[in-house]
Design a protein around this motif. Structure first.
Motif, PDB file in Angstrom:
ATOM      1  N   GLY A  24       0.788  -1.230   0.000  1.00  0.00           N
ATOM      2  CA  GLY A  24       0.000   0.000   0.000  1.00  0.00           C
ATOM      3  C   GLY A  24       0.812   1.267   0.000  1.00  0.00           C
ATOM      4  O   GLY A  24       0.250   2.355  -0.161  1.00  0.00           O
ATOM      5  N   LYS A 169      -0.103   5.631   4.569  1.00  0.00           N
ATOM      6  CA  LYS A 169      -0.571   4.430   3.874  1.00  0.00           C
ATOM      7  C   LYS A 169      -1.841   4.702   3.087  1.00  0.00           C
ATOM      8  O   LYS A 169      -2.017   4.174   1.978  1.00  0.00           O
ATOM      9  CB  LYS A 169      -0.799   3.293   4.873  1.00  0.00           C
ATOM     10  N   ALA A 172      -1.077   5.861  -0.307  1.00  0.00           N
ATOM     11  CA  ALA A 172      -0.159   5.006  -1.078  1.00  0.00           C
ATOM     12  C   ALA A 172       1.287   5.462  -0.996  1.00  0.00           C
ATOM     13  O   ALA A 172       2.062   5.302  -1.935  1.00  0.00           O
ATOM     14  CB  ALA A 172      -0.602   4.912  -2.536  1.00  0.00           C
TER      15      ALA A 172
END
Length: 245
Positions: A24, A169, A172
């Motif tokens: 991620g 996260k 990304a």
């Protein structure tokens, strides 16, 4: 395990960040889908020379850690930490700070500050052995090893909080990824400013000495009060990100 670290006679086992832990936050998602789970870097937390010093560190609500990041490519991207932010000090509108020192190898520290959903500032500091880098309040940060050498770095931090990984996260990764071609913007962010390239922190601003092992601050932990009470050090922090290259 074979990854233990001997610190003044204490043999410490690490927390290990695995590749799959980084799901991620990576640039090369196509590579990730077929990659095998491997060890990326090693975190040795709560280090100390002897029990007396350990008790003194704990009494001051501090922690001394060491992180080791071997050179590696994550597909097209250089190996990096997962990245995190710090929460605000209870009762204040200022978030906790952190201080790093490169012990061996080279590091690239990428800082970013958000204003709502917009990136307000992005800073990149390249550091070598002996250099000190202070993460000021309000900035999320990741560490990148783009060299062919193992990076070994230490940090002092207040031990009263847990780092926040989700803001990075959920987008990304950080605002920029470092590829072999250079830094490229992360499209999950909007209106990303250009990277400001800065020199490592002038250690004297915080009463420290460049090149001197900052574990020696155990002799005067009051110099690290800015980690516990960052809201009292606005003037000092204003100088931390002032020296552009």
């Amino acid at each position: 395990m074979g990854k233990e670290l001997n610190f003044f006679g204490h043999v410490v086992s690490p927390d290990i960040r695995m590749l799959y832990d980084m799901e991620g936050v990576l640039y090369d998602t196509e590579w990730f889908r077929t990659a095998k789970n491997t060890e990326l870097y090693y975190m040795y937390r709560d280090m100390y020379e002897n029990e007396k010093e350990h008790e003194e560190i704990k009494s001051q609500h501090l922690r001394y850690d060491i992180t080791i990041i071997p050179p590696k490519m994550l597909g097209k991207e250089y190996v990096k930490t997962a990245g995190h932010y710090h929460p605000n000090v209870p009762g204040a509108s200022t978030s906790y700070s952190e201080i790093y020192q490169v012990l061996e190898g080279e590091a690239e520290y990428l800082f970013q500050k958000m204003a709502g959903e917009t990136v307000e500032d992005v800073v990149l500091i390249k550091a070598k052995a002996g250099d000190i880098v202070v993460v000021p309040p309000g900035y999320g940060h990741i560490t990148i090893n783009s060299s062919n050498k193992t990076l070994k770095m230490a940090n002092w931090v207040c031990d009263d909080f847990s780092s926040m990984y989700h803001p990075i996260k959920e987008r990304a990764g950080a605002a920029y990824y470092l590829l072999t071609s250079g830094y490229v913007p992360n499209p999950k962010y909007t209106k990303i400013p250009p990277i400001r390239y800065l020199k490592p922190t002038d250690a004297s601003i915080l009463g420290l000495v460049k090149g001197e092992d900052m574990y020696n601050l155990i002799d005067d932990l009051s110099k690290l009060d800015f980690l516990k009470n960052p809201q009292l050090y606005d003037e000092k922090f204003s100088k931390v990100l002032a020296k552009e290259i």
